[in-house]
Motif scaffolding. Structure first.
Motif, PDB file in Angstrom:
ATOM      1  N   ASN A   1      42.536   7.227 -32.103  1.00  0.00           N
ATOM      2  CA  ASN A   1      43.974   7.192 -32.371  1.00  0.00           C
ATOM      3  C   ASN A   1      44.787   7.604 -31.148  1.00  0.00           C
ATOM      4  O   ASN A   1      45.937   7.200 -30.998  1.00  0.00           O
ATOM      5  CB  ASN A   1      44.312   8.095 -33.555  1.00  0.00           C
ATOM      6  CG  ASN A   1      45.758   8.001 -33.969  1.00  0.00           C
ATOM      7  OD1 ASN A   1      46.593   8.820 -33.577  1.00  0.00           O
ATOM      8  ND2 ASN A   1      46.080   6.991 -34.750  1.00  0.00           N
TER       9      ASN A   1
ATOM     10  N   PRO B   1      33.767   6.588 -39.178  1.00  0.00           N
ATOM     11  CA  PRO B   1      35.009   6.451 -39.952  1.00  0.00           C
ATOM     12  C   PRO B   1      35.492   7.818 -40.438  1.00  0.00           C
ATOM     13  O   PRO B   1      34.702   8.765 -40.531  1.00  0.00           O
ATOM     14  CB  PRO B   1      34.597   5.546 -41.120  1.00  0.00           C
ATOM     15  CG  PRO B   1      33.122   5.742 -41.258  1.00  0.00           C
ATOM     16  CD  PRO B   1      32.604   6.003 -39.878  1.00  0.00           C
ATOM     17  N   PRO B   2      36.792   7.937 -40.737  1.00  0.00           N
ATOM     18  CA  PRO B   2      37.357   9.243 -41.117  1.00  0.00           C
ATOM     19  C   PRO B   2      36.639   9.930 -42.267  1.00  0.00           C
ATOM     20  O   PRO B   2      36.473  11.161 -42.254  1.00  0.00           O
ATOM     21  CB  PRO B   2      38.803   8.889 -41.502  1.00  0.00           C
ATOM     22  CG  PRO B   2      39.098   7.648 -40.733  1.00  0.00           C
ATOM     23  CD  PRO B   2      37.814   6.883 -40.683  1.00  0.00           C
ATOM     24  N   GLU B   3      36.191   9.157 -43.260  1.00  0.00           N
ATOM     25  CA  GLU B   3      35.572   9.777 -44.432  1.00  0.00           C
ATOM     26  C   GLU B   3      34.217  10.402 -44.143  1.00  0.00           C
ATOM     27  O   GLU B   3      33.674  11.152 -44.976  1.00  0.00           O
ATOM     28  CB  GLU B   3      35.440   8.754 -45.573  1.00  0.00           C
ATOM     29  CG  GLU B   3      34.592   7.538 -45.245  1.00  0.00           C
ATOM     30  CD  GLU B   3      35.385   6.413 -44.613  1.00  0.00           C
ATOM     31  OE1 GLU B   3      34.870   5.270 -44.621  1.00  0.00           O
ATOM     32  OE2 GLU B   3      36.504   6.670 -44.136  1.00  0.00           O
TER      33      GLU B   3
ATOM     34  N   THR C   1      37.789  14.683 -41.262  1.00  0.00           N
ATOM     35  CA  THR C   1      38.764  14.625 -42.343  1.00  0.00           C
ATOM     36  C   THR C   1      38.204  15.272 -43.615  1.00  0.00           C
ATOM     37  O   THR C   1      38.901  16.029 -44.291  1.00  0.00           O
ATOM     38  CB  THR C   1      39.167  13.164 -42.626  1.00  0.00           C
ATOM     39  OG1 THR C   1      39.723  12.595 -41.440  1.00  0.00           O
ATOM     40  CG2 THR C   1      40.188  13.097 -43.749  1.00  0.00           C
TER      41      THR C   1
ATOM     42  N   VAL D   1      45.220  15.019 -34.784  1.00  0.00           N
ATOM     43  CA  VAL D   1      44.847  13.785 -35.477  1.00  0.00           C
ATOM     44  C   VAL D   1      44.377  14.068 -36.896  1.00  0.00           C
ATOM     45  O   VAL D   1      44.878  13.497 -37.860  1.00  0.00           O
ATOM     46  CB  VAL D   1      43.749  13.030 -34.697  1.00  0.00           C
ATOM     47  CG1 VAL D   1      43.236  11.843 -35.510  1.00  0.00           C
ATOM     48  CG2 VAL D   1      44.291  12.545 -33.368  1.00  0.00           C
TER      49      VAL D   1
ATOM     50  N   ARG E   1      48.904  10.597 -41.401  1.00  0.00           N
ATOM     51  CA  ARG E   1      49.396   9.288 -40.977  1.00  0.00           C
ATOM     52  C   ARG E   1      48.616   8.725 -39.795  1.00  0.00           C
ATOM     53  O   ARG E   1      48.828   7.588 -39.397  1.00  0.00           O
ATOM     54  CB  ARG E   1      50.887   9.381 -40.623  1.00  0.00           C
ATOM     55  CG  ARG E   1      51.789   9.673 -41.811  1.00  0.00           C
ATOM     56  CD  ARG E   1      53.222   9.880 -41.386  1.00  0.00           C
ATOM     57  NE  ARG E   1      53.367  11.063 -40.552  1.00  0.00           N
ATOM     58  CZ  ARG E   1      54.515  11.488 -40.036  1.00  0.00           C
ATOM     59  NH1 ARG E   1      55.622  10.793 -40.250  1.00  0.00           N
ATOM     60  NH2 ARG E   1      54.562  12.577 -39.295  1.00  0.00           N
ATOM     61  N   ARG E   2      47.702   9.532 -39.249  1.00  0.00           N
ATOM     62  CA  ARG E   2      46.933   9.081 -38.095  1.00  0.00           C
ATOM     63  C   ARG E   2      45.514   8.695 -38.500  1.00  0.00           C
ATOM     64  O   ARG E   2      44.942   9.253 -39.434  1.00  0.00           O
ATOM     65  CB  ARG E   2      46.889  10.177 -37.021  1.00  0.00           C
ATOM     66  CG  ARG E   2      48.193  10.316 -36.267  1.00  0.00           C
ATOM     67  CD  ARG E   2      48.068  11.302 -35.128  1.00  0.00           C
ATOM     68  NE  ARG E   2      49.194  11.188 -34.202  1.00  0.00           N
ATOM     69  CZ  ARG E   2      49.358  11.941 -33.126  1.00  0.00           C
ATOM     70  NH1 ARG E   2      48.465  12.879 -32.840  1.00  0.00           N
ATOM     71  NH2 ARG E   2      50.402  11.780 -32.335  1.00  0.00           N
ATOM     72  N   ASP E   3      44.989   7.744 -37.754  1.00  0.00           N
ATOM     73  CA  ASP E   3      43.616   7.282 -37.978  1.00  0.00           C
ATOM     74  C   ASP E   3      42.657   8.265 -37.314  1.00  0.00           C
ATOM     75  O   ASP E   3      42.688   8.461 -36.101  1.00  0.00           O
ATOM     76  CB  ASP E   3      43.442   5.888 -37.382  1.00  0.00           C
ATOM     77  CG  ASP E   3      42.036   5.340 -37.582  1.00  0.00           C
ATOM     78  OD1 ASP E   3      41.231   5.981 -38.283  1.00  0.00           O
ATOM     79  OD2 ASP E   3      41.748   4.257 -37.045  1.00  0.00           O
ATOM     80  N   ALA E   4      41.796   8.900 -38.120  1.00  0.00           N
ATOM     81  CA  ALA E   4      40.882   9.932 -37.614  1.00  0.00           C
ATOM     82  C   ALA E   4      39.511   9.367 -37.259  1.00  0.00           C
ATOM     83  O   ALA E   4      38.514  10.101 -37.271  1.00  0.00           O
ATOM     84  CB  ALA E   4      40.754  11.057 -38.633  1.00  0.00           C
ATOM     85  N   THR E   5      39.439   8.072 -36.936  1.00  0.00           N
ATOM     86  CA  THR E   5      38.170   7.488 -36.520  1.00  0.00           C
ATOM     87  C   THR E   5      37.713   8.110 -35.207  1.00  0.00           C
ATOM     88  O   THR E   5      38.510   8.338 -34.295  1.00  0.00           O
ATOM     89  CB  THR E   5      38.314   5.957 -36.343  1.00  0.00           C
ATOM     90  OG1 THR E   5      38.704   5.381 -37.590  1.00  0.00           O
ATOM     91  CG2 THR E   5      37.004   5.336 -35.900  1.00  0.00           C
TER      92      THR E   5
END
Length: 238
Positions: free
Chosen positions: A137, A191-193, A197, A218, A223-227
């Motif tokens: 991000n 990925p974020p999950e 996160t 992040v 609102r931010r992509d935590a990839t």
């Protein structure tokens, strides 16, 4: 003119219109001055010349800007692509490069060098890795690097050690290490999950406050992509 795009023709017409307007303004200023009562010829000349020059200069400037816009390729004004934009999503991969493999849980892996040896990373394996973590991000800002873990000051950096499946490291990172052999180098996209996160506080933990703040900016902002992107080199596995 048939070789020009219709949009270019329209912009050229606009430029010519601005030039015509500037010409009219210059003559209009002169006409007004000649009809003012009590204005001497010397006064008229002193006032008319700057007004005419200003009008013409303005028109020419606008015209030049318009013409520049017509003949400047759109690519010149486009934002340059970031290094990690759409990373892992190439289809197909660039010629000569191994494509990313997407695992069932969404983790993506790409081998840059395949390791060797009988030992293969699996659940329960004790691994030692050199690792760099980046925030996609933030255009690949580094938030973790084992080379910074250098308490002795020799510049070598201590590797990250943990047991796969023990809950010490991020699930996404563990999944990405599966199947690696000693000496292998792999890029892992988490990925974020399967990252911070849902699993805050797990390894890799940023080594200094600056890196921790970058990570927090992040993962603590919904609102931010935590990839995450990890580049890892497997030094030991047993």
């Amino acid at each position: 003119h048939e070789c020009l795009h219709p949009q270019m023709m329209q912009q050229l017409r606009s430029c010519l219109a601005f030039l015509a307007l500037a010409h009219c303004l210059s003559h209009s200023n002169g006409y007004t001055l000649h009809h003012r009562r009590g204005t001497t010829a010397k006064q008229k000349a002193a006032i008319e010349q700057p007004n005419r020059r200003t009008a013409i200069t303005t028109g020419v400037s606008v015209a030049i800007l318009g013409i520049t816009n017509v003949f400047t390729p759109k690519e010149a004004n486009a934002e340059p692509p970031t290094e990690f934009k759409n990373v892992g999503a190439q289809a197909p991969a660039p010629e000569g490069e191994r494509p990313f493999e997407t695992l069932p849980n969404g983790v993506k892996i790409k081998d840059f060098r395949v390791g060797s040896g009988d030992a293969v990373v699996g659940k329960g394996s004790k691994v030692s890795v050199q690792c760099t973590g980046r925030l996609l991000n933030l255009n690949g800002v580094v938030f973790y690097n084992t080379k910074k873990n250098d308490p002795d000051g020799f510049g070598e950096g201590r590797p990250l050690n943990f047991e796969v499946g023990s809950g010490a490291a991020l699930p996404g990172l563990e999944n990405g290490l599966m199947g690696m052999q000693k000496g292998g180098i792999r890029r892992i996209i988490v990925p974020p999950e399967l990252g911070y996160t849902k699993f805050p506080g797990l390894e890799p933990i940023p080594i200094n406050d600056v890196d921790q703040r970058a990570l927090d900016s992040v993962i603590k902002n919904p609102r931010r992509d935590a990839t995450l992107l990890f580049d890892v080199k497997l030094e030991r596995v047993k």
